[in-house]
Design a protein around this motif. Structure first.
Motif, PDB file in Angstrom:
ATOM      1  N   ARG A 205       0.839  -1.212   0.000  1.00 29.43           N
ATOM      2  CA  ARG A 205       0.000   0.000   0.000  1.00 29.43           C
ATOM      3  C   ARG A 205       0.870   1.257   0.000  1.00 29.43           C
ATOM      4  NH1 ARG A 205      -5.610   1.481   2.012  1.00 29.43           N
ATOM      5  NH2 ARG A 205      -5.532   3.719   1.749  1.00 29.43           N
TER       6      ARG A 205
ATOM      7  N   SER B  41       3.874   1.517  -1.108  1.00 35.76           N
ATOM      8  CA  SER B  41       4.529   1.596  -2.412  1.00 35.76           C
ATOM      9  C   SER B  41       3.590   2.215  -3.450  1.00 35.76           C
ATOM     10  CB  SER B  41       4.954   0.190  -2.842  1.00 35.76           C
ATOM     11  OG  SER B  41       5.487   0.211  -4.140  1.00 35.76           O
ATOM     12  N   VAL B  42       2.324   1.795  -3.420  1.00 43.63           N
ATOM     13  CA  VAL B  42       1.336   2.364  -4.347  1.00 43.63           C
ATOM     14  C   VAL B  42       1.146   3.850  -4.058  1.00 43.63           C
ATOM     15  CG1 VAL B  42      -1.115   2.346  -5.006  1.00 43.63           C
ATOM     16  CG2 VAL B  42       0.143   0.186  -4.758  1.00 43.63           C
TER      17      VAL B  42
ATOM     18  N   GLU C 194       4.053   5.740  -5.436  1.00 42.36           N
ATOM     19  CA  GLU C 194       3.976   5.862  -6.894  1.00 42.36           C
ATOM     20  C   GLU C 194       2.943   6.908  -7.303  1.00 42.36           C
ATOM     21  OE1 GLU C 194       3.782   2.250  -9.196  1.00 42.36           O
ATOM     22  OE2 GLU C 194       5.102   1.232  -7.773  1.00 42.36           O
TER      23      GLU C 194
ATOM     24  N   LEU D 191      -7.931   5.239  -4.049  1.00 51.12           N
ATOM     25  CA  LEU D 191      -7.100   4.101  -3.628  1.00 51.12           C
ATOM     26  C   LEU D 191      -7.780   3.337  -2.498  1.00 51.12           C
ATOM     27  CD1 LEU D 191      -4.532   2.395  -3.586  1.00 51.12           C
ATOM     28  CD2 LEU D 191      -3.486   4.127  -2.107  1.00 51.12           C
TER      29      LEU D 191
ATOM     30  N   TRP E 297      -8.684  -0.408  -2.855  1.00 53.69           N
ATOM     31  CA  TRP E 297      -7.992  -1.297  -1.898  1.00 53.69           C
ATOM     32  C   TRP E 297      -8.998  -2.168  -1.147  1.00 53.69           C
ATOM     33  CZ3 TRP E 297      -2.961  -2.402  -1.442  1.00 53.69           C
ATOM     34  CH2 TRP E 297      -2.539  -3.074  -0.305  1.00 53.69           C
TER      35      TRP E 297
END
Length: 193
Positions: free
Chosen positions: A86, A88-89, A92, A175, A179
């Motif tokens: 999560r 990392s997303v 990004e 997200l 998620w």
């Protein structure tokens, strides 16, 4: 028969009687001792069975506890991996630049605009680093203006006092929805067994 003979007979009879009593006492003592040994053996056997039951129960408890602890550690490790994914997303999304960031932001503004009546004064909030981008995008919408900074990964929060509507179309909220909707599938892919 003389007195000595009578005394001797009585003595012999007393000795014989004493011998019978002693034999009977020894026999009775052996019976009691044998019964006591049998009782002791039974008590010992029962105690051994009880100890074996307790040892087995303790072993089962420890095994169960170890399995539970291992399961908790596996779940903890999975949570850590999911948290890393999560993060990392999110990283990004924060680092997203250029046309991709512009296109996503445009889509989110367009989706939010469907909630507002024409002619409403609409305030658009976004990430401080996206101010120029948002200002250029809202030029295409009448009554829309960049109203200030909103702490998010990107995207916009759009609101209007006239319609008392507030739309959170930030990357964070999108997200979060994606998620939550796909967490089981994400977990299954990451932890295929």
């Amino acid at each position: 028969m003389s007195l000595d003979t009578v005394v001797e007979d009585i003595r012999e009879e007393a000795h014989a009687r004493a011998e019978d009593i002693r034999d009977e006492g020894e026999s009775r003592a052996e019976e009691i001792e044998s019964a006591a040994e049998a009782d002791a053996d039974e008590i010992l056997a029962e105690a051994e069975r009880e100890v074996e039951r307790e040892v087995e129960q303790l072993r089962e408890q420890r095994l169960s506890s170890a399995k539970l602890e291992a399961k908790q550690k596996r779940l903890e490790a999975r949570r850590d991996v999911l948290t890393d994914v999560r993060e990392s997303v999110e990283s990004e999304l924060t680092d997203l630049e250029g046309d991709a960031r512009e296109e996503l932001t445009q889509i989110l503004i367009e989706a939010a605009s469907a909630e507002f009546d024409e002619g409403n004064d609409v305030s658009v909030y976004g990430r401080a680093d996206d101010q120029e981008l948002i200002e250029s995008l809202v030029e295409d919408y009448d009554g829309y203006e960049f109203a200030g900074e909103y702490d998010c990964l990107g995207g916009v929060v759009v609101e209007s006092e006239q319609s008392r509507v507030r739309v959170n179309n930030t990357f964070d909220s999108v997200l979060e929805d994606v998620w939550e909707d796909n967490l089981q599938e994400i977990s299954n892919r990451l932890f295929e067994q």
